[in-house]
Write a protein that holds these residues in place. Structure first.
Motif, mmCIF file in Angstrom:
data_model
loop_
_atom_site.group_PDB
_atom_site.id
_atom_site.type_symbol
_atom_site.label_atom_id
_atom_site.label_comp_id
_atom_site.label_asym_id
_atom_site.label_seq_id
_atom_site.Cartn_x
_atom_site.Cartn_y
_atom_site.Cartn_z
ATOM 1 N N ARG A 1 0.632 -1.173 -0.131
ATOM 2 C CA ARG A 1 0.103 0.150 0.128
ATOM 3 C C ARG A 1 0.925 1.348 -0.326
ATOM 4 N N ILE A 2 1.745 1.126 0.639
ATOM 5 C CA ILE A 2 2.484 2.719 0.288
ATOM 6 C C ILE A 2 3.412 2.865 -0.781
ATOM 7 N N LEU A 3 4.237 1.381 -1.143
ATOM 8 C CA LEU A 3 4.178 1.662 -2.425
ATOM 9 C C LEU A 3 3.248 2.004 -3.477
ATOM 10 N N LEU A 4 2.040 1.771 -3.360
ATOM 11 C CA LEU A 4 1.430 2.276 -4.276
ATOM 12 C C LEU A 4 0.675 3.475 -4.162
ATOM 13 N N GLY A 5 1.249 4.393 -3.393
ATOM 14 C CA GLY A 5 0.938 6.038 -2.466
ATOM 15 C C GLY A 5 -0.570 6.068 -2.080
ATOM 16 N N LEU A 6 -0.822 4.809 -1.340
ATOM 17 C CA LEU A 6 -1.771 4.815 -1.066
ATOM 18 C C LEU A 6 -1.814 4.783 0.812
ATOM 19 N N GLU A 7 -0.889 4.202 1.487
ATOM 20 C CA GLU A 7 -0.214 4.686 2.779
ATOM 21 C C GLU A 7 0.424 6.244 3.162
ATOM 22 N N SER A 8 0.296 6.470 3.831
ATOM 23 C CA SER A 8 1.444 6.869 4.175
ATOM 24 C C SER A 8 2.512 6.430 4.943
ATOM 25 N N PHE A 9 3.821 6.628 5.168
ATOM 26 C CA PHE A 9 4.861 6.258 5.801
ATOM 27 C C PHE A 9 5.176 7.123 6.960
ATOM 28 N N ASP A 10 6.132 6.673 8.350
ATOM 29 C CA ASP A 10 6.349 7.852 8.671
ATOM 30 C C ASP A 10 8.488 7.910 8.687
ATOM 31 N N PHE B 1 12.268 5.774 -6.726
ATOM 32 C CA PHE B 1 11.361 4.997 -8.053
ATOM 33 C C PHE B 1 11.685 5.495 -9.583
ATOM 34 N N LYS B 2 13.113 5.038 -9.338
ATOM 35 C CA LYS B 2 13.833 5.218 -10.865
ATOM 36 C C LYS B 2 15.200 7.126 -10.402
ATOM 37 N N GLY B 3 14.979 7.011 -9.395
ATOM 38 C CA GLY B 3 15.416 7.956 -8.460
ATOM 39 C C GLY B 3 14.641 9.364 -8.208
ATOM 40 N N LEU B 4 13.478 8.593 -7.967
ATOM 41 C CA LEU B 4 12.244 9.873 -7.290
ATOM 42 C C LEU B 4 12.024 9.669 -6.663
ATOM 43 N N GLN B 5 12.000 10.098 -5.488
ATOM 44 C CA GLN B 5 11.565 10.242 -4.501
ATOM 45 C C GLN B 5 9.088 10.065 -3.738
ATOM 46 N N ILE B 6 9.131 8.687 -3.806
ATOM 47 C CA ILE B 6 7.764 8.424 -3.885
ATOM 48 C C ILE B 6 7.312 8.655 -2.003
ATOM 49 N N PRO B 7 5.663 8.957 -2.169
ATOM 50 C CA PRO B 7 5.327 9.628 -3.900
ATOM 51 C C PRO B 7 5.860 11.066 -3.804
ATOM 52 N N PRO B 8 5.755 11.225 -5.436
ATOM 53 C CA PRO B 8 6.151 12.114 -6.055
ATOM 54 C C PRO B 8 5.339 14.028 -5.842
ATOM 55 N N LYS B 9 6.084 14.626 -5.619
ATOM 56 C CA LYS B 9 5.479 16.139 -5.608
ATOM 57 C C LYS B 9 4.862 16.676 -6.698
ATOM 58 N N LYS B 10 5.009 16.443 -7.731
ATOM 59 C CA LYS B 10 5.391 16.925 -9.102
ATOM 60 C C LYS B 10 4.217 16.687 -9.478
ATOM 61 N N LYS B 11 2.759 16.918 -9.589
ATOM 62 C CA LYS B 11 1.690 16.529 -10.529
ATOM 63 C C LYS B 11 2.317 14.971 -12.001
ATOM 64 N N LYS B 12 3.054 15.989 -12.573
ATOM 65 C CA LYS B 12 3.901 14.681 -14.176
ATOM 66 C C LYS B 12 3.685 13.974 -12.940
ATOM 67 N N ASP B 13 5.435 13.723 -12.305
ATOM 68 C CA ASP B 13 6.009 13.138 -12.132
ATOM 69 C C ASP B 13 5.370 11.996 -11.271
ATOM 70 N N TYR B 14 3.873 11.975 -10.529
ATOM 71 C CA TYR B 14 3.030 11.166 -9.265
ATOM 72 C C TYR B 14 2.038 11.193 -10.877
ATOM 73 N N ARG B 15 2.204 11.139 -12.054
ATOM 74 C CA ARG B 15 0.880 11.013 -12.873
ATOM 75 C C ARG B 15 1.964 10.014 -13.634
ATOM 76 N N ASP B 16 3.438 10.160 -13.698
ATOM 77 C CA ASP B 16 4.189 8.948 -14.247
ATOM 78 C C ASP B 16 4.228 7.467 -13.802
#
Ligand code: ADP
Ligand code: ADP
Length: 242
Positions: A48-57, A63-78
């Protein structure tokens, strides 16, 4: 660069319940990584965390160098396109009111800009695209016009897989995808996942309490207990030690 790097991921639900405790894992592109552990060990929380459905502490996920969950809208969509999921219960994952072809095309409808490489001709009808995806998961084209209630458990899981691979994700997270199926059907689904993994070079993160399924499909296996990795091994090394 690793496809997925998880560093010291920690998640508690309450002070007493630590679901993941400094969980770290690096995953290269391709192949299948198995996460095994008994019920309550933190497997679904990780998914669930990897899918962005749950936060973590604490900790971080790249993921491919990008922080998850991505902050920018376009990155999040990708990211939402590139990471797909197959759930245990295909029945509740498929909208009972829609014919199979519409169910399969939901992701492609949400990402109209994606032109999957398996579509070789222009101007194919939407049903033809859905039929093609059905063939990729070993179902006959005639299934496009059926509804979920007309399919067996194994067939419904094939439909879920067809939908999940339609956007050609780099990472496919499978959370107990065979747990509610008959034993013979379980192995058909595992064989399908193995074939798709080899053909497309997507990475499969396979989460299960079933060590047989994991050793059949995965080359690298991590054992989780109370949110901590207690063992990890490569299948190729398993019989070398003695
Ligand atoms: P698994 O998938 O391996 O069965 P989970 O990730 O579901 O494990 O659960 C890990 C731990 O977190 C368990 O102790 C579980 O009871 C707890 N947990 C999971 N989800 C929640 C939640 N939404 N609220 C409170 N505790 C939870
Ligand atoms: P499984 O062991 O995979 O769960 P089932 O015994 O449920 O299989 O189904 C066996 C066959 O019956 C399958 O080929 C499936 O397509 C067909 N089938 C099951 N339910 C229906 C239905 N409601 N309408 C039409 N065909 C069905």
């Amino acid at each position: 660069m690793k496809t997925l790097t998880i560093e010291k991921l920690t998640k508690s639900y309450a002070k007493e319940t630590v679901a993941l405790d400094e969980f770290s894992l690096g995953i290269d592109q391709g192949g299948c990584i198995g996460i095994v552990g008994e019920s309550g060990s933190g497997k679904s929380t990780l998914a669930r965390i990897l899918l962005g459905l749950e936060s973590f502490d604490q900790g971080q996920i790249l993921f491919k160098g990008l922080q998850i969950p991505p902050k920018k809208k376009k990155d999040y969509r990708d990211y939402r396109r590139d990471v797909q999921m197959v759930f245990q219960d295909a029945t509740s994952a498929l909208n009972p009111k829609l014919p199979i072809w519409k169910i399969i095309l939901e992701p492609l409808d949400n990402f109209k800009e994606v032109k999957p490489s398996f579509i070789k001709e222009d101007g194919l009808s939407r049903k033809a695209v859905a039929s093609h995806l059905l063939e990729m998961v070993g179902l006959e084209r005639e299934f496009v016009d059926r509804y979920p209630y007309q399919l067996s458990g194994g067939q419904k899981q094939r439909v879920s897989i067809a939908r999940a691979i339609s956007l050609e994700p780099s990472l496919l997270i499978c959370d107990e995808p065979t747990a509610s199926l008959d034993v013979t059907v379980q192995f058909q689904i595992l064989e399908l996942l193995k074939k798709l993994q080899e053909e497309t070079n997507m990475t499969i993160l396979f989460i299960s309490h079933d060590i047989r399924a994991v050793t059949f499909l995965c080359e690298k296996i991590v054992v989780l207990k109370q949110g901590i990795i207690v063992d990890h091994f490569h299948m190729k090394d398993l019989y070398k030690k003695n």
